[in-house]
Write a protein that holds these residues in place. Structure first.
Motif, PDB file in Angstrom:
ATOM      1  N   CYS A 177       9.879  -6.338  -8.430  1.00 53.34           N
ATOM      2  CA  CYS A 177       8.765  -6.176  -8.220  1.00 53.34           C
ATOM      3  C   CYS A 177       7.495  -6.243  -9.362  1.00 53.34           C
ATOM      4  CB  CYS A 177       8.599  -4.737  -7.584  1.00 53.34           C
ATOM      5  SG  CYS A 177       8.900  -4.694  -6.507  1.00 53.34           S
ATOM      6  N   LEU A 210      -6.638  -5.868  -8.390  1.00 59.09           N
ATOM      7  CA  LEU A 210      -6.331  -5.498  -7.371  1.00 59.09           C
ATOM      8  C   LEU A 210      -4.200  -5.860  -7.536  1.00 59.09           C
ATOM      9  CD1 LEU A 210      -9.159  -6.342  -5.053  1.00 59.09           C
ATOM     10  CD2 LEU A 210      -8.114  -3.996  -5.701  1.00 59.09           C
ATOM     11  N   ALA A 258      -1.422  -3.705  -6.469  1.00 60.75           N
ATOM     12  CA  ALA A 258      -0.217  -3.467  -5.482  1.00 60.75           C
ATOM     13  C   ALA A 258       0.761  -3.750  -6.188  1.00 60.75           C
ATOM     14  CB  ALA A 258      -0.124  -4.838  -5.031  1.00 60.75           C
ATOM     15  N   ALA A 284       2.705   0.232  -7.064  1.00 60.51           N
ATOM     16  CA  ALA A 284       2.458   0.449  -5.439  1.00 60.51           C
ATOM     17  C   ALA A 284       3.674   0.334  -5.544  1.00 60.51           C
ATOM     18  CB  ALA A 284       1.448   0.714  -4.575  1.00 60.51           C
TER      19      ALA A 284
END
Length: 387
Positions: free
Chosen positions: A83, A94, A98, A101
């Motif tokens: 990630c 944006l 993402a 998160a």
């Protein structure tokens, strides 16, 4: 625990907190270099702290259904690395939201599981925990103290690429723990039951929450605040290192201080010192010497304060309720307090820069000090009747 096993645990603490030592001081610097403002930075860090509320219980629910929790621990470390790698391929707000998160969801789930695995491995020799955990502070110190220089040398855009090797090392350090197990049952916050209503508990949790709110400007904008006042990467890294060095030293002395002065009285002193620290940071950031003195008080605002919280949470939530109390404290302070602190910091940063942000942090901690000073029962909490 044999020496070889101790080093396995110490190594993971070292690598995990080394990655955190790169991430915490310099993530905002990287996002700022991408051209995003304080609101984006604050929202990203708010997502980070929000994941501290969601990640541990979700991960615990998954582990309780698994016959091989250690393998899930390794998988979580691998997903954390994967990630974070996505930060290298996106720079839109944006896209960053993402990635954050998902990254926060996995990264913030690892340490609660590892702490449980560590305590299980130590068994009755839990007093050795500090000798293992201190390697985490060493890792944080090494990364925080050196990455400012590296970013000056290679540019802020290199931040994710410089941090990936630390997360890769964390994954390697996790592999030897693939057969480890946490305790068979991890109580949840719901297990705290009626103890939530005990005298002093809600006041104490509110104080811990407000202290974390006060730390919001520090964790989100401290590096940018120093840069705005002319400090280069060497100075920024040195100031972060000063705080961690003294934190390590005072962690060892905290039990003696608590025994001598008592946790409630010492907690009040920590709050008062932190109000002064954020006020000085807001008004005298031009001076490296004054900032170094302010950073030296981090030992009280973090190390001694944390030790006092651990002592009080053990009194409020004795015996088998201790893990439930820890979860409650973690959710309120690091979770809710972290989200509110990041939001407050972003709002004040956009309106008045670092001066306003740190003065707002000082105000939040001042409120915490007043709430603590007005506590109805300053004496040691008595134990509840047997259940």
């Amino acid at each position: 625990m044999p020496p070889t096993a101790r080093w396995r645990f110490a190594l993971f603490y070292l690598c995990y907190y080394a990655a955190l030592g790169a991430y915490t001081p310099y993530f905002a610097r990287w996002v700022d270099a991408l051209g995003h403002g304080g609101y984006v930075i604050g929202t990203l860090l708010g997502l980070w702290y929000g994941s501290r509320i969601l990640a541990p219980p979700l991960w615990t629910a998954l582990l309780q259904r698994s016959t091989q929790p250690g393998r899930w621990f390794v998988a979580g470390s691998a997903l954390t690395l994967l990630c974070f790698a996505a930060f290298t391929v996106t720079d839109s707000a944006l896209g960053l939201f993402a990635v954050m998160a998902l990254f926060g969801l996995f990264y913030n789930a690892l340490m609660p599981q590892f702490e449980a695995m560590t305590l299980t491995a130590l068994g009755p020799r839990v007093s050795e925990y500090g000798r293992l955990r201190v390697w985490g502070s060493v890792g944080f110190l090494l990364a925080a103290g050196s990455y400012g220089v590296l970013l000056d040398r290679f540019g802020s855009a290199a931040f994710p690429w410089l941090t990936l090797p630390l997360l890769a090392a964390m994954l390697v350090a996790a592999i030897p723990h693939r057969h480890d197990r946490p305790p068979g049952h991890a109580p949840s916050m719901a297990d705290a039951g009626h103890l939530w209503k005990r005298p002093g508990v809600r006041r104490f949790l509110l104080v811990a929450l407000l202290m974390q709110v006060g730390f919001g400007p520090f964790y989100v904008f401290y590096t940018l605040h120093l840069q705005a006042h002319g400090h280069d990467g060497v100075a920024v890294g040195a100031l972060w290192a000063v705080g961690v060095l003294i934190e390590i030293a005072l962690f060892w002395q905290a039990p003696r201080l608590i025994e001598r002065f008592g946790a409630p009285r010492l907690l009040a002193a920590c709050l008062a010192v932190t109000v002064l620290r954020w006020t000085v940071t807001a008004l005298y950031a031009d001076s490296f010497a004054i900032m170094a003195l302010a950073q030296a008080t981090h030992a009280f605002g973090f190390a001694v304060f944390h030790a006092c919280c651990m002592r009080l949470i053990a009194e409020y939530f004795p015996g088998r309720r201790a893990v439930a109390g820890q979860s409650l404290l973690y959710g309120f302070s690091s979770g809710v307090g972290g989200v509110l602190g990041a939001g407050l910091a972003a709002l004040m940063w956009e309106r008045g820069g670092g001066e306003w942000a740190f003065l707002a942090g000082a105000a939040a901690v001042a409120v915490a000090w007043m709430i603590h000073a007005l506590r109805a029962r300053p004496a040691t909490v008595s134990s509840p009747p047997p259940q």
